[in-house]
Design an enzyme around this catalytic site. Structure first.
Site, PDB file in Angstrom:
ATOM      1  N   SER A 209      -2.286   0.767  -4.680  1.00 43.31           N
ATOM      2  CA  SER A 209      -2.806   1.898  -3.833  1.00 43.31           C
ATOM      3  C   SER A 209      -4.075   2.302  -4.561  1.00 43.31           C
ATOM      4  O   SER A 209      -4.306   2.254  -5.661  1.00 43.31           O
ATOM      5  CB  SER A 209      -2.027   2.938  -3.715  1.00 43.31           C
ATOM      6  OG  SER A 209      -2.427   4.058  -3.009  1.00 43.31           O
ATOM      7  N   ASN A 210      -4.948   2.856  -3.722  1.00 48.15           N
ATOM      8  CA  ASN A 210      -6.287   3.635  -3.945  1.00 48.15           C
ATOM      9  C   ASN A 210      -5.989   4.889  -4.680  1.00 48.15           C
ATOM     10  O   ASN A 210      -6.451   5.545  -5.589  1.00 48.15           O
ATOM     11  CB  ASN A 210      -7.071   3.984  -3.242  1.00 48.15           C
ATOM     12  CG  ASN A 210      -8.065   2.740  -2.631  1.00 48.15           C
ATOM     13  OD1 ASN A 210      -8.152   1.576  -3.154  1.00 48.15           O
ATOM     14  ND2 ASN A 210      -8.311   2.863  -1.316  1.00 48.15           N
TER      15      ASN A 210
ATOM     16  N   ASP B 262       0.924  -1.309  -0.012  1.00 50.87           N
ATOM     17  CA  ASP B 262       0.011   0.072  -0.076  1.00 50.87           C
ATOM     18  C   ASP B 262       0.911   1.092  -0.211  1.00 50.87           C
ATOM     19  O   ASP B 262       2.049   1.099   0.432  1.00 50.87           O
ATOM     20  CB  ASP B 262      -0.810  -0.130   1.140  1.00 50.87           C
ATOM     21  CG  ASP B 262      -1.771   1.111   1.458  1.00 50.87           C
ATOM     22  OD1 ASP B 262      -2.309   1.556   0.172  1.00 50.87           O
ATOM     23  OD2 ASP B 262      -1.738   1.823   2.305  1.00 50.87           O
TER      24      ASP B 262
END
Lengths: 256, 256
Positions: A151-152, A45
């Site tokens: 990741s977002n 992340d």
């Protein structure tokens, strides 16, 4: 799951805890990662690598009477990603950041001006590394592991943070969930690393920052080394995973 | 969207606001609903009908030092439904209620005993009606509308609350999202009313309690009359919908 320091502030999110990473390094600190397990890659992340504190500090500076605003904001950010994913009403993570910032600011009667809002949001493309990152990435690369970020955040935001901190060369891929229009913890989002690396689940170690991402990665089936810098409590019903206060836990898990 | 009373407590959920419904009734108070629009049925979330305050009062009684615990709990309840729906790791709403209660209690260092936990959870099958409900349901039925409940709660829990309050006969169907193993705001969940009633979206008026459910129903495409008893702020990016403090807004919207 390890019993973690708990308080209401912890529940409210990472903002309150952004500086709470343990000063103590990993007990295991060899120069390279001698591996005896199946792990061939690590998918990170973004936040185990990049410290969001720069953005939170701006928020706290602007709203000194609302010290918990960063925590409320990020709680809203992530619950909005899950709400919109459930409703199949995707918008970009940049839009989620902006909308939820406006929402929590207005909710505490601290509305934002356009310049302040822009300053906060821009900071997400100019984050600093956590202090242990560079050495640990070097160890993992020296052990022959492929490294990716999953990741977002948008790819542009991720690449800006990498370039700014001179760590672009450590990473074999930069994977934004924007490419599948579904935020983590959807299976489609986690599967991006398998597809890009052409590896099986059990060959990819996932390194989340947030409790919900630790649950999601483990539910998906990735071996998971939770970089719990914010000392968050595990999610209800989450599988038991390896957990540590810094990237030492990733090096240990990669070692097997 | 109507500007609503706002405060940090509002953001933290409905618990703080469970008694905050407006005392003023709807301005329109005819005996029946004379309709001149396409609405043929109303699908209610459970909480515009049943007041969750009974369960929250038990929580506050047990933890007098943590007045915000009900709000934190319900915030966690719903974010957990979205998290698990995104991850495709469904568990029942009963399990979500229990797990999230344990989680927030532990997070404020107020762990629950088994008896207290059971008392709180059992209360969700013994809720009271909001005071305006019986008359308004009667008006809607008298106008020839079909009425259903479409809730994340289990069918057993919904039927227990209906039987206890003598309102079972008002409802043509009791729809629990448990049947599709996906919580609101998934399209599959909202579509249950269309399938059961064999009606089109535009013929079903949805009556949510929570801001996120108002957004979800409107995103799905239902005409939406938001029974905003908790004076919650609208979700970021939510479509504009009709909103009121009690079931008067449903009667008005059904009338056209």
């Amino acid at each position: 799951m390890t019993a973690l320091i708990d308080s209401r502030r912890r529940l409210l999110g990472l903002g309150a805890c952004a500086f709470a990473f343990a000063a103590a390094g990993s007990a295991w600190a060899a120069d390279t990662v001698s591996r005896n397990n199946a792990i061939r890659a690590v998918a990170f992340d973004a936040f185990p690598i990049f410290n969001p504190e720069r953005a939170f500090a701006i928020v706290r500076g602007l709203f000194p009477d609302h010290r918990d605003l960063p925590g409320l904001w990020f709680q809203k950010v992530f619950s909005d990603t899950w709400l919109r994913t459930s409703a199949r009403r995707y918008v970009t993570f940049d839009e989620i950041l902006a909308e939820s910032l406006d929402h929590v600011a207005a909710s505490v009667s601290a509305p934002l001006g356009g310049a302040a809002r822009n300053e906060i949001l821009t900071a997400f493309s100019a984050l600093d590394l956590w202090p242990d990152v560079r050495d640990r990435l070097g160890q993992l690369k020296a052990a022959g592991l492929q490294l990716v970020v999953l990741s977002n955040m948008s790819e542009a935001m991720l690449r800006a943070n990498m370039a700014r901190n001179g760590v672009t060369e450590f990473f074999d891929a930069v994977l934004s969930t924007d490419a599948v229009q579904a935020f983590k913890p959807t299976p489609e989002a986690y599967a991006m690393a398998m597809h890009r690396l052409q590896l099986e689940k059990e060959e990819i170690l996932f390194a989340p920052f947030a409790a919900w991402d630790a649950a999601g990665a483990a539910w998906f089936g990735y071996p998971t080394a939770w970089v719990n810098r914010g000392k968050q409590r595990a999610e209800p019903g989450a599988p038991d995973v390896r957990v540590g206060a810094d990237l030492g836990v990733v090096v240990e898990a990669a070692r097997g």
